[in-house]
Design a protein around this motif. Structure first.
Motif, PDB file in Angstrom:
ATOM      1  N   THR A 254     -12.282 -88.522 -14.132  1.00  0.00           N
ATOM      2  CA  THR A 254     -11.291 -89.037 -13.169  1.00  0.00           C
ATOM      3  C   THR A 254     -11.301 -88.177 -11.912  1.00  0.00           C
ATOM      4  O   THR A 254     -11.766 -87.022 -11.908  1.00  0.00           O
ATOM      5  N   GLU A 256      -8.652 -87.017 -10.411  1.00  0.00           N
ATOM      6  CA  GLU A 256      -7.686 -85.937 -10.523  1.00  0.00           C
ATOM      7  C   GLU A 256      -8.313 -84.705 -11.210  1.00  0.00           C
ATOM      8  O   GLU A 256      -8.131 -83.560 -10.775  1.00  0.00           O
ATOM      9  N   LYS A 260      -9.047 -80.860  -9.639  1.00  0.00           N
ATOM     10  CA  LYS A 260      -8.617 -79.605 -10.284  1.00  0.00           C
ATOM     11  C   LYS A 260      -9.780 -78.654 -10.486  1.00  0.00           C
ATOM     12  O   LYS A 260      -9.678 -77.445 -10.216  1.00  0.00           O
TER      13      LYS A 260
END
Length: 493
Positions: A254, A256, A260
């Motif tokens: 993903t 996200e 990170k």
């Protein structure tokens, strides 16, 4: 005239016969004394009558015999008595606890709060070390610690800023990709347009100037496209899949997760700087805490209830460390002490923890003390063949002092019937556990072997070989043969 007789042959024969008669008579007298034959005694008496002036008379012999038959010797009647089995030993008083008090802080002794020989209680102040150098050092360390704390804050801000910049870099990277795609499209369009113009130019439809303008436009579009590609390459540093894999991460599924991971790998330097700053801060904090602890330790308290046995350092003296020779005083607990005794290994078999010990000290002869065995050493001293025991003794009155010589009895069992006789009435064998006594039966003495136990106070215990009511001799044991007539004289003491 006597000389003439001796010189004559007859005289010499006569003297020889007399000498032989005298020697035979002496021999017969000796035999008759040691013999019980009455006939031999009478014959000897008859044959030796001519020499009665030189030899003992028969009445004298009879007297001697009667004297021998009635040999007077001290004796006693064996009696069974109830005795509590004990082991005797000597030893000394030793302290139960002793602490040599040091200072963990080197430096000068600023003040003492005790006197040698006085009582101290646990937690009582004993002495204080000079603290000025430590206080100054603490100020420096606290200043350095605050500076390190500021460095940590700065490094932390840089770390979070670096993480925040990653999202902007991703957006810039996506933007440069869009610009690159647009530049590529324009470049492709310019190439197609230039091909058409070139064909028309070759056919004579365009002028040379128009052809050159078209070519210049194509080169411009190509350059713009190449610059966009380079910009994408620069903007993609640290944001590509290769960068993710190189930092031991899996390609995220993903967006996200990808963000990170990219934030983490693009702020590694700032994170390391933050961690280093925190490590330095912790080191400085440890120094500050250590100095504070040293300041706390500069005031020394008594570790136990006891007496100041010895003072080794005075106010103003310097302590370089807490090593040997640097203790300030010794505190000992004398409210309870140990009676330390060395017991022969042959008598140590029955010794156990919890047995009662009673003893006297040479300096307190009229007072008895008691204690309880706390330790029976599991090791036998190879030189003395003894076992060390320690008995705990209450000493609230402080009569007993470490080093005092004591004489003790250890109760090893319950009261039981026992035969004890004077040690002088026994001839000990080499092993020491058996011996010989002389029993009196029907007016005659007989040697009898006995088994022996411990001895104390001039008496020895007989475990086997004697019974209640037996009569034994107390002296001349080694001189009496079996069957010799004796006259026992009973000791009234």
């Amino acid at each position: 005239m006597i000389i003439n007789i001796i010189k004559s042959k007859v005289g010499r024969y006569g003297l020889g016969i007399l000498l032989i008669y005298f020697l035979v008579s002496l021999f017969l007298v000796r035999i008759s004394k040691s013999s019980n034959s009455r006939a031999l005694k009478n014959s000897t008496s008859f044959l030796t009558k001519p020499l009665s002036f030189a030899l003992p008379s028969s009445s004298d012999q009879t007297e001697d015999e009667n004297t021998q038959d009635l040999l007077s010797v001290l004796a006693m009647t064996v009696e069974v008595e109830s005795i509590t089995p004990t082991v005797e030993a000597s030893g000394m008083v030793d302290f139960m606890e002793k602490v040599d008090v040091y200072s963990k802080v080197p430096g000068r002794i600023e003040k003492t709060y005790f006197k040698e020989g006085e009582d101290v209680s646990q937690g009582q102040k004993l002495f204080k070390m000079e603290t000025m150098p430590l206080e100054l050092e603490l100020l420096k360390q606290e200043s350095t610690m605050e500076s390190s704390r500021s460095q940590v804050k700065l490094a932390r801000e840089k770390y979070f800023k670096a993480k925040g910049n990653v999202l902007g870099r991703i957006q810039e990277h996506e933007k440069t990709i869009s610009i690159q795609e647009k530049a590529r499209q324009e470049y492709e369009k310019a190439k197609v347009s230039f091909v058409g113009i070139e064909e028309i130019y070759n056919a004579g439809g365009f002028s040379r100037e128009e052809f050159e303008n078209a070519k210049l436009n194509l080169n411009s579009k190509e350059t713009a496209y190449q610059l966009a590609e380079r910009d994408v390459e620069i903007r993609s540093i640290g944001l590509t899949d290769k960068d993710i894999l190189r930092n031991n991460h899996k390609i995220p599924e993903t967006k996200e997760e990808r963000i990170k991971i990219l934030e983490e790998i693009n702020s590694l330097i700032e994170k390391a700087e933050w961690e280093v700053a925190e490590g330095v801060l912790k080191a400085h904090e440890a120094q500050v805490n250590s100095t504070k602890m040293m300041l706390k330790e500069s005031l020394v308290f008594s570790p136990l209830n006891g007496v100041v046995a010895k003072q080794f350092k005075n106010e103003g003296e310097i302590l370089s460390s807490s090593g040997p020779g640097q203790h300030v005083l010794s505190v000992i607990n004398v409210r309870q002490v140990f009676a330390v005794l060395n017991i022969p290994e042959s008598e140590s078999i029955d010794l156990k923890k919890g047995m009662r010990v009673s003893f006297t000290a040479d300096v307190h002869k009229d007072q008895k003390f008691s204690g309880v065995v706390q330790l029976v050493s599991p090791v036998i001293d190879q030189k003395s063949h003894t076992v060390e025991i320690k008995a705990l003794v209450d000493n609230k009155a402080k009569l007993l002092k470490p080093g005092m010589f004591i004489r003790a009895n250890i109760t090893t069992g319950q009261e039981k019937p026992t035969i004890r006789i004077p040690s002088t009435a026994v001839l000990l064998n080499e092993n020491g556990s058996t011996g010989i006594v002389c029993l009196v039966r029907d007016g005659k003495g007989y040697r009898n072997e006995v088994k022996l136990g411990p001895q104390s106070e001039g008496k020895i215990i007989v475990t086997e070989g004697l019974s209640n009511g037996d009569t034994i001799l107390l002296e001349r044991i080694s001189q009496i043969r079996d069957g010799v007539s004796v006259n026992p004289l009973f000791d009234k003491r």
